[in-house]
Structures are given as structure tokens and as C-alpha cells.
Motif scaffolding. Sequence first.
Motif, PDB file in Angstrom:
ATOM      1  N   GLU A  10      -4.895  28.181   3.311  1.00  0.00           N
ATOM      2  CA  GLU A  10      -5.230  28.379   1.906  1.00  0.00           C
ATOM      3  C   GLU A  10      -6.241  27.246   1.645  1.00  0.00           C
ATOM      4  N   ALA A  18      -7.680  33.854  -1.085  1.00  0.00           N
ATOM      5  CA  ALA A  18      -6.748  33.519  -2.114  1.00  0.00           C
ATOM      6  C   ALA A  18      -5.339  33.819  -1.567  1.00  0.00           C
ATOM      7  N   ARG A  19      -4.175  32.965  -1.941  1.00  0.00           N
ATOM      8  CA  ARG A  19      -3.059  33.232  -1.795  1.00  0.00           C
ATOM      9  C   ARG A  19      -2.068  34.373  -2.525  1.00  0.00           C
ATOM     10  N   SER A  21       0.794  36.045  -2.007  1.00  0.00           N
ATOM     11  CA  SER A  21       2.425  35.935  -2.208  1.00  0.00           C
ATOM     12  C   SER A  21       2.741  34.481  -1.015  1.00  0.00           C
ATOM     13  N   VAL A  54       1.055  41.140  -4.826  1.00  0.00           N
ATOM     14  CA  VAL A  54       0.700  40.000  -5.389  1.00  0.00           C
ATOM     15  C   VAL A  54       1.877  39.584  -6.358  1.00  0.00           C
ATOM     16  N   ARG A  57       3.685  35.327  -9.740  1.00  0.00           N
ATOM     17  CA  ARG A  57       3.488  33.760 -10.155  1.00  0.00           C
ATOM     18  C   ARG A  57       1.977  33.659  -9.602  1.00  0.00           C
ATOM     19  N   ARG A  58       1.337  34.525  -8.858  1.00  0.00           N
ATOM     20  CA  ARG A  58       0.069  34.470  -8.211  1.00  0.00           C
ATOM     21  C   ARG A  58      -0.825  35.363  -8.867  1.00  0.00           C
ATOM     22  N   THR A  59      -0.598  36.392  -9.870  1.00  0.00           N
ATOM     23  CA  THR A  59      -1.266  37.638 -10.507  1.00  0.00           C
ATOM     24  C   THR A  59      -2.332  37.168 -10.968  1.00  0.00           C
ATOM     25  N   GLU A  61      -4.263  34.121 -11.275  1.00  0.00           N
ATOM     26  CA  GLU A  61      -4.964  33.575 -10.505  1.00  0.00           C
ATOM     27  C   GLU A  61      -5.856  34.473  -9.674  1.00  0.00           C
ATOM     28  N   ILE A  62      -5.222  35.754  -9.042  1.00  0.00           N
ATOM     29  CA  ILE A  62      -6.065  36.347  -8.285  1.00  0.00           C
ATOM     30  C   ILE A  62      -6.835  37.244  -9.252  1.00  0.00           C
TER      31      ILE A  62
END
Length: 70
Positions: A10, A18-19, A21, A54, A57-59, A61-62
Motif C-alpha cells: 500500500e 487503494a486499500r 479492506s 470496501v 472504515r475505508r469507504t 477514503e476510496i
Amino acid sequence: MVDYTLTELEGRLASAFARASRADLVSLAHVEKFVPESDGSARLILRDGGEVRVSRRRTSEIRRRLEQLA
């Protein structure tokens, strides 16, 4: 096969990947569609028809990173 953790990859690939998950690192260039889910998570529909979940927690940002590419 590479001998890096996802966290290391990453960091190395941050501009193009992008991460999504804990288990998934996705190429932003291959995302066709961002689909929000009712639980706060999302799904990414890829150009080849694949799907990647996704995490909640990362939604955000993505979503932000995809909007920057548009």
C-alpha cells in the motif's frame, strides 16, 4: 510472488492503488463503479466484472480518491 505485507505494498503503490479492506488492495484505474451499501460499506465493480468489498472504515477514503480521478 512478492514478499511484502499489504501495508508495505500500500505504501509503495499509494498513488495508483487503494486499500479497500484488510485483505484487499485495488487498482483505482480498474474501478468501473462505486456502489454504496446501506451498512456504510461499499462495493467496487471492476472493469473485468469482478467485485471488491470496501470496509466501512475505508469507504470515504476510496470514494474521495475515485472522485479525484474523475
